[in-house]
Design a protein around this motif. Structure first.
Motif, PDB file in Angstrom:
ATOM      1  N   LEU A  34      -2.788   0.211  -5.899  1.00 46.88           N
ATOM      2  CA  LEU A  34      -3.850   0.759  -5.053  1.00 46.88           C
ATOM      3  C   LEU A  34      -3.659   2.245  -4.795  1.00 46.88           C
ATOM      4  CD1 LEU A  34      -4.269  -1.755  -2.104  1.00 46.88           C
ATOM      5  CD2 LEU A  34      -5.811  -1.349  -4.032  1.00 46.88           C
ATOM      6  N   LYS A  35      -4.802   2.921  -4.637  1.00 42.66           N
ATOM      7  CA  LYS A  35      -4.733   4.300  -4.128  1.00 42.66           C
ATOM      8  C   LYS A  35      -4.573   4.191  -2.619  1.00 42.66           C
ATOM      9  CE  LYS A  35      -6.026   7.443  -7.413  1.00 42.66           C
ATOM     10  NZ  LYS A  35      -4.640   7.642  -7.754  1.00 42.66           N
ATOM     11  N   LEU A  36      -3.639   4.938  -2.059  1.00 42.21           N
ATOM     12  CA  LEU A  36      -3.424   4.855  -0.615  1.00 42.21           C
ATOM     13  C   LEU A  36      -3.834   6.149   0.060  1.00 42.21           C
ATOM     14  CD1 LEU A  36       0.120   3.234  -0.174  1.00 42.21           C
ATOM     15  CD2 LEU A  36      -2.113   2.188   0.218  1.00 42.21           C
ATOM     16  N   GLY A  37      -4.616   6.019   1.108  1.00 44.99           N
ATOM     17  CA  GLY A  37      -4.912   7.192   1.938  1.00 44.99           C
ATOM     18  C   GLY A  37      -3.689   7.531   2.774  1.00 44.99           C
ATOM     19  N   LEU A  38      -3.708   8.718   3.387  1.00 41.47           N
ATOM     20  CA  LEU A  38      -2.547   9.178   4.176  1.00 41.47           C
ATOM     21  C   LEU A  38      -2.218   8.235   5.325  1.00 41.47           C
ATOM     22  CD1 LEU A  38      -2.328  13.016   4.758  1.00 41.47           C
ATOM     23  CD2 LEU A  38      -0.669  11.454   3.724  1.00 41.47           C
ATOM     24  N   ASN A  39      -3.224   7.632   5.887  1.00 41.86           N
ATOM     25  CA  ASN A  39      -2.976   6.742   7.026  1.00 41.86           C
ATOM     26  C   ASN A  39      -3.069   5.270   6.634  1.00 41.86           C
ATOM     27  OD1 ASN A  39      -5.606   6.717   6.489  1.00 41.86           O
ATOM     28  ND2 ASN A  39      -6.322   6.934   8.616  1.00 41.86           N
ATOM     29  N   GLU A  40      -2.829   5.010   5.341  1.00 41.27           N
ATOM     30  CA  GLU A  40      -2.872   3.618   4.881  1.00 41.27           C
ATOM     31  C   GLU A  40      -1.487   3.188   4.361  1.00 41.27           C
ATOM     32  OE1 GLU A  40      -7.471   3.165   3.353  1.00 41.27           O
ATOM     33  OE2 GLU A  40      -5.940   3.769   1.908  1.00 41.27           O
ATOM     34  N   ALA A  41      -1.202   1.898   4.564  1.00 44.51           N
ATOM     35  CA  ALA A  41       0.065   1.337   4.060  1.00 44.51           C
ATOM     36  C   ALA A  41      -0.234  -0.011   3.428  1.00 44.51           C
ATOM     37  CB  ALA A  41       1.052   1.147   5.219  1.00 44.51           C
ATOM     38  N   ILE A  42       0.675  -0.472   2.573  1.00 40.69           N
ATOM     39  CA  ILE A  42       0.532  -1.868   2.119  1.00 40.69           C
ATOM     40  C   ILE A  42       1.771  -2.656   2.525  1.00 40.69           C
ATOM     41  CG2 ILE A  42      -0.911  -1.205   0.127  1.00 40.69           C
ATOM     42  CD1 ILE A  42       1.373  -2.301  -1.624  1.00 40.69           C
ATOM     43  N   ARG A  43       1.495  -3.913   2.867  1.00 39.07           N
ATOM     44  CA  ARG A  43       2.584  -4.843   3.153  1.00 39.07           C
ATOM     45  C   ARG A  43       3.302  -5.074   1.828  1.00 39.07           C
ATOM     46  NH1 ARG A  43       6.368  -6.907   5.553  1.00 39.07           N
ATOM     47  NH2 ARG A  43       6.411  -9.039   6.349  1.00 39.07           N
ATOM     48  N   ILE A  44       4.626  -4.986   1.816  1.00 38.60           N
ATOM     49  CA  ILE A  44       5.335  -5.116   0.536  1.00 38.60           C
ATOM     50  C   ILE A  44       6.622  -5.902   0.740  1.00 38.60           C
ATOM     51  CG2 ILE A  44       6.741  -2.980   0.626  1.00 38.60           C
ATOM     52  CD1 ILE A  44       5.715  -2.547  -2.355  1.00 38.60           C
ATOM     53  N   PHE A  45       7.035  -6.598  -0.315  1.00 39.36           N
ATOM     54  CA  PHE A  45       8.245  -7.425  -0.221  1.00 39.36           C
ATOM     55  C   PHE A  45       9.275  -6.986  -1.263  1.00 39.36           C
ATOM     56  CE2 PHE A  45       4.679  -9.687   1.514  1.00 39.36           C
ATOM     57  CZ  PHE A  45       5.167 -10.106   2.750  1.00 39.36           C
ATOM     58  N   THR A  46      10.519  -7.364  -1.012  1.00 42.27           N
ATOM     59  CA  THR A  46      11.635  -6.937  -1.886  1.00 42.27           C
ATOM     60  C   THR A  46      11.346  -7.286  -3.346  1.00 42.27           C
ATOM     61  OG1 THR A  46      13.148  -7.334  -0.072  1.00 42.27           O
ATOM     62  CG2 THR A  46      14.138  -7.111  -2.245  1.00 42.27           C
ATOM     63  N   ALA A  84      12.902  -2.001  -2.190  1.00 40.72           N
ATOM     64  CA  ALA A  84      14.247  -2.548  -1.945  1.00 40.72           C
ATOM     65  C   ALA A  84      14.292  -3.362  -0.655  1.00 40.72           C
ATOM     66  CB  ALA A  84      15.252  -1.403  -1.881  1.00 40.72           C
ATOM     67  N   MET A  85      13.137  -3.446   0.032  1.00 42.68           N
ATOM     68  CA  MET A  85      13.114  -4.097   1.361  1.00 42.68           C
ATOM     69  C   MET A  85      11.811  -4.870   1.535  1.00 42.68           C
ATOM     70  SD  MET A  85      15.611  -3.422   3.437  1.00 42.68           S
ATOM     71  CE  MET A  85      17.085  -2.462   3.260  1.00 42.68           C
ATOM     72  N   ASP A  86      11.844  -5.803   2.464  1.00 44.37           N
ATOM     73  CA  ASP A  86      10.586  -6.347   2.991  1.00 44.37           C
ATOM     74  C   ASP A  86      10.103  -5.348   4.032  1.00 44.37           C
ATOM     75  OD1 ASP A  86      10.852  -8.751   1.529  1.00 44.37           O
ATOM     76  OD2 ASP A  86      12.179  -9.588   3.068  1.00 44.37           O
ATOM     77  N   GLY A  87       8.861  -4.840   3.872  1.00 47.98           N
ATOM     78  CA  GLY A  87       8.374  -3.821   4.822  1.00 47.98           C
ATOM     79  C   GLY A  87       6.983  -3.342   4.461  1.00 47.98           C
ATOM     80  N   TYR A  88       6.831  -2.027   4.531  1.00 49.02           N
ATOM     81  CA  TYR A  88       5.503  -1.433   4.271  1.00 49.02           C
ATOM     82  C   TYR A  88       5.701  -0.184   3.421  1.00 49.02           C
ATOM     83  CZ  TYR A  88       4.191  -4.587   7.990  1.00 49.02           C
ATOM     84  OH  TYR A  88       3.997  -5.723   8.729  1.00 49.02           O
ATOM     85  N   ALA A  89       4.857  -0.069   2.374  1.00 53.79           N
ATOM     86  CA  ALA A  89       4.909   1.127   1.515  1.00 53.79           C
ATOM     87  C   ALA A  89       3.829   2.093   1.991  1.00 53.79           C
ATOM     88  CB  ALA A  89       4.673   0.728   0.068  1.00 53.79           C
ATOM     89  N   PHE A  90       4.160   3.381   2.024  1.00 59.18           N
ATOM     90  CA  PHE A  90       3.201   4.374   2.499  1.00 59.18           C
ATOM     91  C   PHE A  90       3.561   5.738   1.923  1.00 59.18           C
ATOM     92  CE2 PHE A  90       5.836   6.561   5.767  1.00 59.18           C
ATOM     93  CZ  PHE A  90       6.937   5.714   5.763  1.00 59.18           C
ATOM     94  N   VAL A  91       2.661   6.700   2.153  1.00 60.53           N
ATOM     95  CA  VAL A  91       2.939   8.082   1.743  1.00 60.53           C
ATOM     96  C   VAL A  91       3.591   8.767   2.940  1.00 60.53           C
ATOM     97  CG1 VAL A  91       1.940  10.218   0.836  1.00 60.53           C
ATOM     98  CG2 VAL A  91       0.846   8.022   0.353  1.00 60.53           C
ATOM     99  N   HIS A  92       4.795   9.287   2.736  1.00 61.36           N
ATOM    100  CA  HIS A  92       5.543   9.816   3.872  1.00 61.36           C
ATOM    101  C   HIS A  92       4.827  10.999   4.506  1.00 61.36           C
ATOM    102  CE1 HIS A  92       8.898  11.382   6.235  1.00 61.36           C
ATOM    103  NE2 HIS A  92       9.418  10.161   6.109  1.00 61.36           N
ATOM    104  N   SER A  93       4.722  10.962   5.829  1.00 59.88           N
ATOM    105  CA  SER A  93       4.133  12.090   6.574  1.00 59.88           C
ATOM    106  C   SER A  93       4.651  11.980   8.004  1.00 59.88           C
ATOM    107  CB  SER A  93       2.608  11.997   6.547  1.00 59.88           C
ATOM    108  OG  SER A  93       2.198  10.885   7.327  1.00 59.88           O
ATOM    109  N   GLU A  94       4.085  12.798   8.905  1.00 60.40           N
ATOM    110  CA  GLU A  94       4.502  12.709  10.309  1.00 60.40           C
ATOM    111  C   GLU A  94       3.741  11.615  11.050  1.00 60.40           C
ATOM    112  OE1 GLU A  94       7.180  14.197  11.571  1.00 60.40           O
ATOM    113  OE2 GLU A  94       7.395  14.831   9.488  1.00 60.40           O
ATOM    114  N   LEU A  95       2.757  11.010  10.350  1.00 62.93           N
ATOM    115  CA  LEU A  95       1.958   9.962  11.019  1.00 62.93           C
ATOM    116  C   LEU A  95       2.843   8.767  11.341  1.00 62.93           C
ATOM    117  CD1 LEU A  95      -1.273   9.895   8.802  1.00 62.93           C
ATOM    118  CD2 LEU A  95      -0.925  10.974  11.047  1.00 62.93           C
TER     119      LEU A  95
END
Ligand code: AMP
Ligand code: MG
Length: 390
Positions: free
Chosen positions: A78-90, A50-61
């Motif tokens: 993509l498979k994402l590791g805990l400390n990995e994010a992808i640039r994502i757009f709306t 819903a936003m321009d931003g970054y997709a990630f797996v929520h954690s305390e990192l």
């Protein structure tokens, strides 16, 4: 002669809806839906950012390496590791692994990584599959009026055709030897013909864009022939003039000659007493009084609800509201009055000049003031019922 309410109930009981037809969604504005429509897909069809931003797996990192980028229209899962994010757009596909998108305004980006400055709650900024509507669920119900938003909603679900009630073909038949078309020179004894354009405009207000106008002299044979031809080719005929009791009023006779069944003739009201409503099979005939203000009053009060019923509207009644009247008013006529009025948030004022032959006040009025035939005295500041025009 019948009372207003009785005439309205005759209309409500005697009119069927128009036949159903299929229509392209893009051409359906203002039509009434003749079927319930269910969604052929989930919308959104996939989990969307819903936003321009970054997709990630929520954690305390709070620091992530940015491993890929996905714009609207792309598909990468993509498979994402805990400390990995992808640039994502709306509007872009959110990888199945990711559960949260952080808006870019809440991050600080370096070359290949980001720092989240303000951690969103889990599942933020992700539009779930089917969040707007799930496959198989009701999109819009039967009898809904099609608005621009409804057209957009159908289109975003990939719906290209829908069933609606077709629009009636309408003829306006104008009678009167004295009438001259606007634009021509006005000979002595004649007047300009104004009812046809007025009624044509009033029909446009309910989405009937095309009407055919016919003119006939005050002559029984010619009127009867014209009625016969209109009955053969149109669903609704609005006739102007020639329905009163004068020696040159031939409309009623012409209608009866053509097998039109009289459902009512003459209403205890002012203006617009000599109104005729009849039917031949499913075809409707309104013979409206010739006086312009009577003609338009009868159109709004009777022909419009009838047309709405034919078009498939479920609520055909004229909307009524209450307002305080600004002056004392006396109704000594024993008739129901449809007075031209002007209302604001609090009050309504009876306009001067209520003649059925004149449109000068009708042209600036924004409502009828409805005075039932049983009401004689109305005191200033008392509530009256009004029927707004818009
Ligand atoms: P009628 O109902 O035919 O007796 O007409 C009543 C009054 O309305 C007469 O003064 C007519 O001249 C006038 N009138 C009738 N038809 C029209 C029209 N189409 N446009 C303007 N005035 C009309
Ligand atoms: Mg006439």
């Amino acid at each position: 002669m019948i009372q207003v309410d009785h005439a309205l109930s005759i209309i409500a009981e005697n009119i069927s809806k128009m036949p159903v037809k299929k229509i392209k969604v893009g051409k359906s504005l203002g039509f009434i839906l003749a079927e319930a429509i269910y969604s052929p897909i989930d919308m959104p069809p996939f989990r969307q950012s819903a936003m321009d931003g970054y997709a990630f797996v929520h954690s305390e990192l709070s620091t992530f390496s940015v491993v890929s980028s996905s714009q609207a229209g792309d598909y990468s899962n993509l498979k994402l590791g805990l400390n990995e994010a992808i640039r994502i757009f709306t509007g872009a596909y959110v990888p199945d692994d990711a559960n949260t998108v952080v808006m870019q305004e809440h991050t600080t980006a370096t070359k290949d990584s980001i720092h989240i400055d303000k951690l969103p709650v889990p599942f933020s900024n992700v539009r779930n599959k089917g969040e707007q509507i799930e496959k198989g669920k009701l999109v819009l119900d039967k009898n809904t009026i099609i608005t621009p938003a409804a057209i957009g909603f159908f289109a975003c679900l990939g719906i290209s055709e829908i069933k609606v009630y077709s629009k009636p073909k309408i003829a306006i038949l104008v009678t009167g030897n004295e009438l001259v078309k606007v634009g021509k020179k006005l000979p002595k004894g004649k007047i300009y013909e104004s009812n046809s354009v007025m009624l044509e405009a009033a029909l446009k207000e309910v989405g009937i864009k095309k009407t055919t106008i016919f003119r006939v002299k005050d002559n029984l044979k010619a009127t009867s022939k014209m009625v016969e031809s209109c009955l053969a080719h149109f669903d609704v005929i609005l006739i102007s003039g020639g329905i009163s009791v004068g020696d040159y009023d031939f409309v009623k006779e012409a209608l009866l000659q053509n097998g039109v069944e009289e459902l009512f003739y003459k209403i205890n009201q002012k203006p617009g007493k000599p109104l005729f409503f009849g039917k031949k099979e499913e075809k409707l005939v309104f013979a409206l009084p010739g006086n312009p203000a009577s003609s338009l009053t009868c159109f709004y009060v009777y022909a419009l609800p009838a047309l709405k019923k034919r078009l498939g509207f479920t609520d055909i009644h004229l909307p009524k509201m209450n307002r305080k009247i600004t002056t004392n008013f006396q109704n000594n006529t024993g008739k129901t009055l449809f007075l031209k009025g002007f209302y604001d948030d609090d009050c309504v004022t009876v306009l001067e000049s209520q003649s059925s032959a004149m449109l000068n006040t009708f042209a600036v009025a924004n409502c009828f003031i409805y005075v039932p035939h049983t009401v004689v005295d109305i005191q200033e500041n008392h509530e009256v019922q009004i029927i707004p025009f818009n």
